[in-house]
Each structure stands twice: as C-alpha cells, then as structure tokens.
Write an enzyme that holds these catalytic residues in place. Structure first.
Site: not given
Length: 217
Positions: A134, A205
């Site tokens: 992230c 993600e």
C-alpha cells in the site's frame, strides 16, 4: 538491492498491474468517471480505519521501544490522514454521515482482513510485509504521475499532489529502510513467506482498484 526492491520484482506481474492499473492511468489523465472515484473514496475511508488497526497491532507485536515508536508514528499519521480524507470527501459531495453509512465492499473486507490475519497469526515482519504494498505502491504512483506535466483541469490533481508530495515520499523511504532492517536476519524460509505475503497483498491492491473502477461491492 534492498529487500523491498527484491519483493517488488518477485511480485511481478502483479506489481505492474497495481501501479499501472487503468484506474490509476485514468485518474492521471483526468478521465476517470467521477462515480468510480467517489466509490473509491468511500471505500478508502473504510480501508483507513482498518489500516489504523494494523499499526495498533504492530505496536502489540513490537519487541522493543524503537519498533513501538515506528508503529505509533505510522498510526498517528494515518489518523491525521483520516481527518484530511473526510475533508476531501466533503469537497466531492460525500458527507461524514454518508461515509459512516457506507457498506464495506468485498474487496475491502478481503484485503484488510488478510493483512490483519497476517499480523495476528504471524510475526511483526509478516504484518509489515502485508502493509508494505500500500505505502510503497502509492509512493511509486504519486512519484511517477507527479513528475508528468499536470493535465489542465484534472479534477484529481489534489489526490495526485498528496502522494507526490515530498513528505509522503519520505515516509515511504523511511518505511522501506525500517522494513529492510526488520527483515535482515530472516532465514530463507522466512524470506519466502514474506515474499508470498507481499505478493498476495499486491494482488489485493489490484482488486481494490478493480472495485473502484467498476464500482463493485
């Protein structure tokens, strides 16, 4: 080569799918549908809530005060980001009440609970391996897009500026150095597990961008 760079290489082709996702490219070009961006903003608010819990868990998993201080600093940074996120959502016509009432998407649930599970059942290094894509990915995206000439009238320029900013870039550099140090004495088997977690979180993600682009719950 640093551990983080090795993990990024080992995460291919998923890493490229993540940092060059159509959501990101459309956002950079200013062509992303606003409905997709609003959906992403609401889900990102819910993600940030769980993200704060991740760093609280990192404090518990810490083995010394230096590790605790790193986790505390990260948690405080995310808490500050949440306040900014709420204000930014308001600019997009999303009230705080609407954020509170938003149902968590399947992609958000899968991603955040995976990270928390890595932390609960594993080591501090395993938790940070799940967190790393992230921060490192957003830093790479922000740096790349931020280096391009701004698109006139791009409604997403403020988002781009946030992750291209020097302070966020420095946080990512500091995190990478901390993570490399944390993992320096791992055995080959432990390194393999770290790589698997990092790659899995990278895939999560990609799924989060997919959710935003296609507004899937």
């Amino acid at each position: 080569m640093s551990l983080t760079q090795t993990l990024i290489e080992q995460a291919e082709p998923h890493w490229a799918e993540y940092v060059q996702h159509p959501f990101v490219e459309q956002l950079a070009a200013g062509t992303l549908p606003e409905t997709s961006f609003r959906h992403y903003l609401k889900q990102d608010y819910l993600y940030l809530f769980q993200y704060t819990r991740m760093f609280a868990l990192a404090m518990y998993k810490s083995e010394n005060f230096a590790q605790m201080e790193t986790a505390r600093g990260m948690a405080e940074a995310v808490l500050s980001e949440i306040d900014l996120h709420i204000a930014y959502c308001r600019e997009w016509g999303i009230s705080e009440a609407e954020l509170f009432a938003t149902e968590e998407s399947a992609a958000c649930i899968a991603y955040t609970r995976y990270v928390l599970d890595c932390g609960i059942s594993g080591t501090l290094a395993e938790l940070y391996a799940a967190v790393a894509p992230c921060m490192l990915g957003y830093a790479e995206i922000g740096k790349r897009i931020g280096a391009q000439p701004p698109v006139p009238g791009n409604p997403y320029q403020a988002w781009i500026d946030t992750y291209a900013a020097e302070d966020f870039q420095q946080v990512a550099v500091d995190f990478s150095a901390f993570f490399d140090s944390l993992c320096q004495d791992l055995t080959p088997a432990q390194q393999a597990k770290i790589a698997h977690i990092f790659t899995t979180a990278t895939r999560m993600e990609v799924a989060f961008w997919d959710m935003g682009l296609h507004c899937r719950m």
